[in-house]
Enzyme design. Structure first.
Site, PDB file in Angstrom:
ATOM      1  N   LYS A  64       0.839  -1.190   0.000  1.00  0.00           N
ATOM      2  CA  LYS A  64       0.000   0.000   0.000  1.00  0.00           C
ATOM      3  C   LYS A  64       0.881   1.249   0.000  1.00  0.00           C
ATOM      4  O   LYS A  64       2.088   1.184   0.212  1.00  0.00           O
ATOM      5  CB  LYS A  64      -0.921   0.002   1.218  1.00  0.00           C
ATOM      6  CG  LYS A  64      -0.185   0.063   2.548  1.00  0.00           C
ATOM      7  CD  LYS A  64      -1.155   0.046   3.721  1.00  0.00           C
ATOM      8  CE  LYS A  64      -0.395   0.096   5.045  1.00  0.00           C
ATOM      9  NZ  LYS A  64      -1.301   0.166   6.203  1.00  0.00           N
ATOM     10  N   TYR A 122      16.722  29.966   7.191  1.00  0.00           N
ATOM     11  CA  TYR A 122      15.563  30.784   7.528  1.00  0.00           C
ATOM     12  C   TYR A 122      15.461  31.010   9.034  1.00  0.00           C
ATOM     13  O   TYR A 122      15.632  30.090   9.829  1.00  0.00           O
ATOM     14  CB  TYR A 122      14.276  30.113   7.040  1.00  0.00           C
ATOM     15  CG  TYR A 122      14.060  30.208   5.548  1.00  0.00           C
ATOM     16  CD1 TYR A 122      13.942  31.444   4.920  1.00  0.00           C
ATOM     17  CD2 TYR A 122      13.961  29.064   4.772  1.00  0.00           C
ATOM     18  CE1 TYR A 122      13.733  31.532   3.556  1.00  0.00           C
ATOM     19  CE2 TYR A 122      13.744  29.138   3.409  1.00  0.00           C
ATOM     20  CZ  TYR A 122      13.633  30.384   2.806  1.00  0.00           C
ATOM     21  OH  TYR A 122      13.424  30.469   1.455  1.00  0.00           O
TER      22      TYR A 122
END
Length: 376
Positions: free
Chosen positions: A34, A251
């Protein structure tokens, strides 16, 4: 070409499946692929395993249809089941085994044409997970309703704490489940990857090997098993700069150099699947040396403190995780679930597949919009 890519070793996946089978030699074992085979590529993984497995398992019908469109013919179990009666009919025509978890789904069986037989019908029982499934008291009636519609009936449950062996919950769930089974010709399924490694399997069981197929144990103290990580998330150094003590990187300036430092920039960021919330200090492998992440993860890049990583130059190889830097180690450093690391790798990096020796029967094609390469 941008050097960030994901290499998948299909031979490792095959070997890991064989290990799962050795853990439960009396059981039959599904290969759970899956979520695009936990980020490894559902179609290519299925092709590599199809000659070895009795059946596959995916989450829902659309995942199964992708495999069928690629030529996969082995039975495919839908772990989430179906969401309406139309999906049930479609699943039957595509030779899918369906997991039913509620009385409303049993009612959809009555809407099928007379004498319809499902190739495989699984009943999910809630033995304590409390997410999906028939109650313990509903098991006899659900079996009686489902049995005429299939020649293969499997009763399954899912352990809530299979990866925590010290908890009594798994033993309680197993005891409750087994004590409520009615008489009748059916098989059972209890073990996922953690269960396969901890619990004795019976001869009438279906194992559900998932996470371990890709080279990792879900257990905090796993047994010694020859599991091989199949995914290598890799890149290369694109820039190097010196940063003086007191200067910040990235950042927000959240990382500050405590000494004169050497910073390497790597072209991989959260758009590629490297977690945006990874903490400073997360290990990165450069030239075989562990070096700490420095500053915030950007969309396209990360920065790494390579001051103590020996000689580093532009173009040097980087491993974000893989055989030499396990995804479980990266996850543990950040209190992540390692499943999430693998499944969140995006379609942006090219997938490169290392073929197993028996791979002459299939070749790569375009999967999920990405042109995949296959190498020997």
């Amino acid at each position: 070409m941008r050097p960030t890519r994901v290499e998948i070793d299909l031979s490792a996946i095959q070997s890991n499946y064989r290990t799962a089978c050795l853990l439960a030699p009396r059981s039959r074992n599904l290969a759970v692929i899956k979520a695009n085979a936990y980020g490894h590529g559902g179609v290519m993984t299925a092709r590599a395993l199809e000659s070895q497995v009795p059946a596959f398992a995916v989450a829902f019908l659309e995942e199964a249809l992708e495999l069928r469109a690629a030529g996969i013919t082995k039975p495919i179990l839908l772990l989430e089941g179906v969401f309406n009666a139309g999906d049930l009919r479609e699943a039957i025509t595509r030779d899918c085994w369906v997991m039913l978890h509620g009385t409303h789904q049993l009612d959809w069986l009555d809407l099928l044409p007379a004498k319809t037989k499902l190739p495989g019908l699984w009943l999910k029982v809630d033995s304590g997970m409390h997410r999906l499934g028939f109650t313990l008291a509903e098991i006899p009636a659900a079996c009686a309703k489902a049995a005429p519609y299939t020649d293969r009936l499997v009763i399954a449950t899912h352990f809530a704490s299979a990866d925590e062996p010290d908890k009594p919950q798994t033993r309680q769930q197993e005891s409750q489940f087994l004590s409520h089974l009615p008489d009748g010709p059916f098989e059972i399924s209890l073990n996922n990857s953690a269960g396969l490694q901890l619990r004795q399997s019976r001869g009438d069981e279906w194992g559900r090997a998932g996470f371990m197929l890709y080279g990792y144990s879900p257990l905090p103290a796993p047994p010694a098993l020859p599991l091989e990580p199949a995914m290598t998330f890799k890149s290369a150094v694109m820039a190097i700069r010196r940063v003086a003590a007191g200067e910040t990187v990235g950042y927000g300036g959240v990382w500050q150099a405590q000494r004169d430092s050497l910073i390497a920039t790597i072209p991989c960021g959260y758009a590629d699947g490297y977690p945006q919330t990874a903490r400073a200090g997360t290990p990165i492998l450069i030239n075989g040396h562990r070096a700490p992440l420095a500053g915030r993860v950007s969309m396209d890049m990360i920065t790494v403190d390579v001051t103590d990583a020996g000689t580093v130059k532009i173009g040097d190889p980087v491993q974000l995780w893989g055989p030499d830097l396990p995804a479980t180690e990266v996850a543990a450093h950040n209190n992540y679930n390692p499943y999430e690391l693998l499944t969140r790798v995006s379609a942006r990096p090219q997938r490169v597949y290392r073929q197993p020796p028996d791979a002459q029967s299939y070749k790569s094609d375009t999967v999920r919009g990405e042109e995949d390469a296959v190498i020997s």
